[in-house]
Design a protein around this motif. Structure first.
Motif, PDB file in Angstrom:
ATOM      1  N   LYS A   3      -4.234  -1.216 -12.337  1.00  0.00           N
ATOM      2  CA  LYS A   3      -5.547  -0.792 -12.800  1.00  0.00           C
ATOM      3  C   LYS A   3      -5.875  -1.397 -14.155  1.00  0.00           C
ATOM      4  CE  LYS A   3      -9.327   1.709 -13.204  1.00  0.00           C
ATOM      5  NZ  LYS A   3     -10.534   1.488 -12.368  1.00  0.00           N
ATOM      6  N   TYR A   4      -4.887  -1.487 -15.020  1.00  0.00           N
ATOM      7  CA  TYR A   4      -5.104  -2.017 -16.369  1.00  0.00           C
ATOM      8  C   TYR A   4      -5.671  -3.427 -16.322  1.00  0.00           C
ATOM      9  CZ  TYR A   4      -4.115  -3.749 -21.058  1.00  0.00           C
ATOM     10  OH  TYR A   4      -4.232  -4.314 -22.308  1.00  0.00           O
ATOM     11  N   LEU A   5      -5.161  -4.256 -15.421  1.00  0.00           N
ATOM     12  CA  LEU A   5      -5.614  -5.638 -15.325  1.00  0.00           C
ATOM     13  C   LEU A   5      -7.062  -5.745 -14.863  1.00  0.00           C
ATOM     14  CD1 LEU A   5      -2.434  -7.300 -13.744  1.00  0.00           C
ATOM     15  CD2 LEU A   5      -3.107  -7.222 -16.157  1.00  0.00           C
TER      16      LEU A   5
ATOM     17  N   SER B  31       0.865  -1.188   0.000  1.00  0.00           N
ATOM     18  CA  SER B  31       0.000   0.000   0.000  1.00  0.00           C
ATOM     19  C   SER B  31       0.880   1.208   0.000  1.00  0.00           C
ATOM     20  CB  SER B  31      -0.871  -0.148   1.180  1.00  0.00           C
ATOM     21  OG  SER B  31      -0.927   0.856   2.061  1.00  0.00           O
ATOM     22  N   ALA B  32       0.315   1.682  -1.074  1.00  0.00           N
ATOM     23  CA  ALA B  32       1.230   2.776  -1.442  1.00  0.00           C
ATOM     24  C   ALA B  32       0.917   4.083  -0.737  1.00  0.00           C
ATOM     25  CB  ALA B  32       1.146   2.981  -2.934  1.00  0.00           C
ATOM     26  N   TYR B  33       1.791   5.091  -0.993  1.00  0.00           N
ATOM     27  CA  TYR B  33       1.666   6.393  -0.331  1.00  0.00           C
ATOM     28  C   TYR B  33       0.279   6.990  -0.549  1.00  0.00           C
ATOM     29  CZ  TYR B  33       2.273  11.419   0.472  1.00  0.00           C
ATOM     30  OH  TYR B  33       2.119  12.716   0.896  1.00  0.00           O
ATOM     31  N   ALA B  34      -0.186   7.008  -1.795  1.00  0.00           N
ATOM     32  CA  ALA B  34      -1.482   7.627  -2.097  1.00  0.00           C
ATOM     33  C   ALA B  34      -2.601   6.958  -1.319  1.00  0.00           C
ATOM     34  CB  ALA B  34      -1.762   7.562  -3.597  1.00  0.00           C
ATOM     35  N   GLU B  35      -2.551   5.644  -1.227  1.00  0.00           N
ATOM     36  CA  GLU B  35      -3.596   4.910  -0.502  1.00  0.00           C
ATOM     37  C   GLU B  35      -3.548   5.216   0.986  1.00  0.00           C
ATOM     38  OE1 GLU B  35      -2.381   1.089  -1.669  1.00  0.00           O
ATOM     39  OE2 GLU B  35      -3.353   1.152  -3.649  1.00  0.00           O
ATOM     40  N   ARG B  36      -2.341   5.321   1.535  1.00  0.00           N
ATOM     41  CA  ARG B  36      -2.216   5.613   2.963  1.00  0.00           C
ATOM     42  C   ARG B  36      -2.780   6.977   3.316  1.00  0.00           C
ATOM     43  NH1 ARG B  36       2.939   3.185   2.380  1.00  0.00           N
ATOM     44  NH2 ARG B  36       3.968   5.218   2.281  1.00  0.00           N
ATOM     45  N   HIS B  37      -2.767   7.897   2.362  1.00  0.00           N
ATOM     46  CA  HIS B  37      -3.199   9.267   2.628  1.00  0.00           C
ATOM     47  C   HIS B  37      -4.523   9.611   1.954  1.00  0.00           C
ATOM     48  CE1 HIS B  37       0.502  10.588   4.713  1.00  0.00           C
ATOM     49  NE2 HIS B  37       1.068   9.652   3.980  1.00  0.00           N
ATOM     50  N   GLY B  38      -5.245   8.586   1.526  1.00  0.00           N
ATOM     51  CA  GLY B  38      -6.581   8.803   0.981  1.00  0.00           C
ATOM     52  C   GLY B  38      -6.613   9.568  -0.315  1.00  0.00           C
ATOM     53  N   LYS B  39      -5.536   9.489  -1.086  1.00  0.00           N
ATOM     54  CA  LYS B  39      -5.499  10.174  -2.384  1.00  0.00           C
ATOM     55  C   LYS B  39      -5.967   9.191  -3.445  1.00  0.00           C
ATOM     56  CE  LYS B  39      -1.691  13.250  -1.092  1.00  0.00           C
ATOM     57  NZ  LYS B  39      -2.403  14.520  -1.249  1.00  0.00           N
ATOM     58  N   THR B  40      -7.184   9.369  -3.910  1.00  0.00           N
ATOM     59  CA  THR B  40      -7.754   8.447  -4.881  1.00  0.00           C
ATOM     60  C   THR B  40      -7.787   9.089  -6.260  1.00  0.00           C
ATOM     61  OG1 THR B  40     -10.003   9.214  -4.382  1.00  0.00           O
ATOM     62  CG2 THR B  40      -9.165   7.331  -3.125  1.00  0.00           C
ATOM     63  N   TYR B  41      -7.522   8.284  -7.269  1.00  0.00           N
ATOM     64  CA  TYR B  41      -7.593   8.757  -8.660  1.00  0.00           C
ATOM     65  C   TYR B  41      -7.679   7.542  -9.565  1.00  0.00           C
ATOM     66  CZ  TYR B  41      -2.583   7.614  -8.610  1.00  0.00           C
ATOM     67  OH  TYR B  41      -1.379   6.974  -8.464  1.00  0.00           O
ATOM     68  N   ASP B  42      -8.127   7.759 -10.798  1.00  0.00           N
ATOM     69  CA  ASP B  42      -8.236   6.690 -11.781  1.00  0.00           C
ATOM     70  C   ASP B  42      -6.914   6.591 -12.521  1.00  0.00           C
ATOM     71  OD1 ASP B  42      -8.811   4.889 -13.744  1.00  0.00           O
ATOM     72  OD2 ASP B  42     -10.509   5.990 -14.590  1.00  0.00           O
ATOM     73  N   ALA B  43      -6.135   5.552 -12.248  1.00  0.00           N
ATOM     74  CA  ALA B  43      -4.809   5.419 -12.847  1.00  0.00           C
ATOM     75  C   ALA B  43      -4.862   5.144 -14.347  1.00  0.00           C
ATOM     76  CB  ALA B  43      -4.035   4.300 -12.154  1.00  0.00           C
ATOM     77  N   SER B  44      -6.049   4.817 -14.878  1.00  0.00           N
ATOM     78  CA  SER B  44      -6.165   4.587 -16.315  1.00  0.00           C
ATOM     79  C   SER B  44      -6.539   5.856 -17.066  1.00  0.00           C
ATOM     80  CB  SER B  44      -7.205   3.499 -16.612  1.00  0.00           C
ATOM     81  OG  SER B  44      -8.503   3.927 -16.233  1.00  0.00           O
ATOM     82  N   GLY B  45      -6.714   6.958 -16.348  1.00  0.00           N
ATOM     83  CA  GLY B  45      -7.059   8.228 -16.976  1.00  0.00           C
ATOM     84  C   GLY B  45      -5.963   9.253 -16.805  1.00  0.00           C
ATOM     85  N   VAL B  46      -6.281  10.496 -17.150  1.00  0.00           N
ATOM     86  CA  VAL B  46      -5.309  11.581 -17.028  1.00  0.00           C
ATOM     87  C   VAL B  46      -5.211  12.010 -15.571  1.00  0.00           C
ATOM     88  CG1 VAL B  46      -4.721  13.924 -17.735  1.00  0.00           C
ATOM     89  CG2 VAL B  46      -5.820  12.382 -19.349  1.00  0.00           C
ATOM     90  N   PHE B  47      -4.031  11.896 -15.012  1.00  0.00           N
ATOM     91  CA  PHE B  47      -3.791  12.372 -13.649  1.00  0.00           C
ATOM     92  C   PHE B  47      -2.322  12.718 -13.521  1.00  0.00           C
ATOM     93  CE2 PHE B  47      -2.548  11.823  -9.209  1.00  0.00           C
ATOM     94  CZ  PHE B  47      -3.452  12.685  -8.589  1.00  0.00           C
ATOM     95  N   ALA B  48      -2.044  13.925 -13.043  1.00  0.00           N
ATOM     96  CA  ALA B  48      -0.664  14.378 -12.869  1.00  0.00           C
ATOM     97  C   ALA B  48      -0.241  14.175 -11.424  1.00  0.00           C
ATOM     98  CB  ALA B  48      -0.544  15.845 -13.259  1.00  0.00           C
ATOM     99  N   ILE B  49       0.777  13.355 -11.221  1.00  0.00           N
ATOM    100  CA  ILE B  49       1.337  13.169  -9.879  1.00  0.00           C
ATOM    101  C   ILE B  49       2.168  14.402  -9.556  1.00  0.00           C
ATOM    102  CG2 ILE B  49       2.781  11.710  -8.430  1.00  0.00           C
ATOM    103  CD1 ILE B  49       2.151   9.397 -10.351  1.00  0.00           C
ATOM    104  N   ALA B  50       1.748  15.141  -8.549  1.00  0.00           N
ATOM    105  CA  ALA B  50       2.347  16.443  -8.256  1.00  0.00           C
ATOM    106  C   ALA B  50       3.736  16.308  -7.633  1.00  0.00           C
ATOM    107  CB  ALA B  50       1.437  17.234  -7.324  1.00  0.00           C
TER     108      ALA B  50
END
Length: 292
Positions: A172-174, A117-136
């Motif tokens: 996400k792709y799988l 479990s990654a950093y984003a999950e630990r901090h409640g940062k949700t996003y669709d990894a199959s779409g456009v999202f910029a990791i800040a």
């Protein structure tokens, strides 16, 4: 002595941020020049647990490649014969002739069938990894700081380090349905999550003397850029314009490695890559292994 980031480009007539000529005008290695003998011997000290992780995603995936690559023949067995030159025989190469069984009693049907479990999950940062999202940039730096705090020893960058960023794309792709996967691959211009374009990130990579960047996203960087007028693409500065000559690794399988890093509280490791020896080639299967 490496010039400072503010000194780029080295020649005012060259493209922004470029470092043309830094390692000689005939150089073909770019930032791989940072991987000298001392860098390699120091990196070998990262192998402490003896755990090995292949970072290669299956050659059969993605089924519908983005960037219009699905419009070209996408087969591998016809492009190169794995037993033409230098090779190593795999466990399915030869069976017991009378029994017709391979290693561990597997039949021909067994070895041809696909594997089930990654950093984003630990901090409640949700996003669709199959779409456009910029990791800040700020999130990347916060993740690095947290990993350093959770590690047994603080994480310190060294010349020639390789930076891997897990976005969750391959995982996400799988999970995509067949029609979702096909729609994603056909989108033009391509849309993908990845590292957001930010000059602070460029400065970080240059000042830390990072030799290679990589990740599980299709292009490492977010496409199309979502920030207002970023003024550059990482591919331009790192690679395509050959600004720095910094290789970019894409579509890596990082899930198993990420779980092990979380389990052992270690986010640094020995990393090796042996691309195919294809003279004049534009790219190669990554053939990457990480060792903890």
């Amino acid at each position: 002595m490496q010039p400072s980031f503010s000194e780029l480009p080295l020649n005012p007539a060259d493209p922004p941020y470029s470092a043309w000529g830094l390692w000689g005008h005939d150089d073909e290695a770019g930032t791989l020049n940072l991987l000298d003998e001392n860098t390699v011997t120091q990196a070998a000290k990262e192998i402490q647990l003896g755990h090995r992780f292949s970072l290669n995603w299956s050659l059969s995936l993605p089924r519908t490649p983005q960037f219009q690559r699905h419009t070209k023949p996408f087969t591998h067995s016809l492009h190169f014969n794995t037993q033409k030159g230098s090779q190593i025989d795999g466990l399915r190469h030869f069976a017991y002739q009378k029994a017709g069984l391979f290693y561990n009693g597997k039949t021909k049907d067994d070895i041809i069938a696909p594997g089930s479990s990654a950093y984003a999950e630990r901090h409640g940062k949700t996003y669709d990894a199959s779409g456009v999202f910029a990791i800040a940039y700020d999130d990347l730096m916060a993740c690095l700081a947290e990993q350093s705090q959770m590690s047994r020893e603080p994480i310190e960058f060294r010349k020639g380090d390789i930076l891997l960023v897990r976005s969750g794309y391959t995982q996400k792709y799988l999970q995509l349905a067949e029609d979702e996967e096909r729609k994603l691959g056909h989108k033009m211009p391509p849309e993908t999550c990845g590292v957001g374009q930010d000059e602070r990130m460029l400065r970080f990579l240059w000042e830390k003397q990072v030799a290679v960047v990589g990740g599980d996203a299709p292009a490492w960087e977010c496409l199309p850029p979502v920030c207002v007028s970023p003024g550059f693409l990482y591919h331009e500065v790192l690679l395509l314009v050959a600004g720095w000559g910094c290789p970019i690794a894409e579509l890596l399988w990082l899930e198993d490695l990420a779980h092990a890093c979380n389990e052992h509280g270690r986010w640094t490791f020995f990393f090796t890559s042996a691309p195919l020896n294809v003279p004049g080639g534009d790219a190669s299967p990554a053939n990457m292994v990480a060792m903890l």
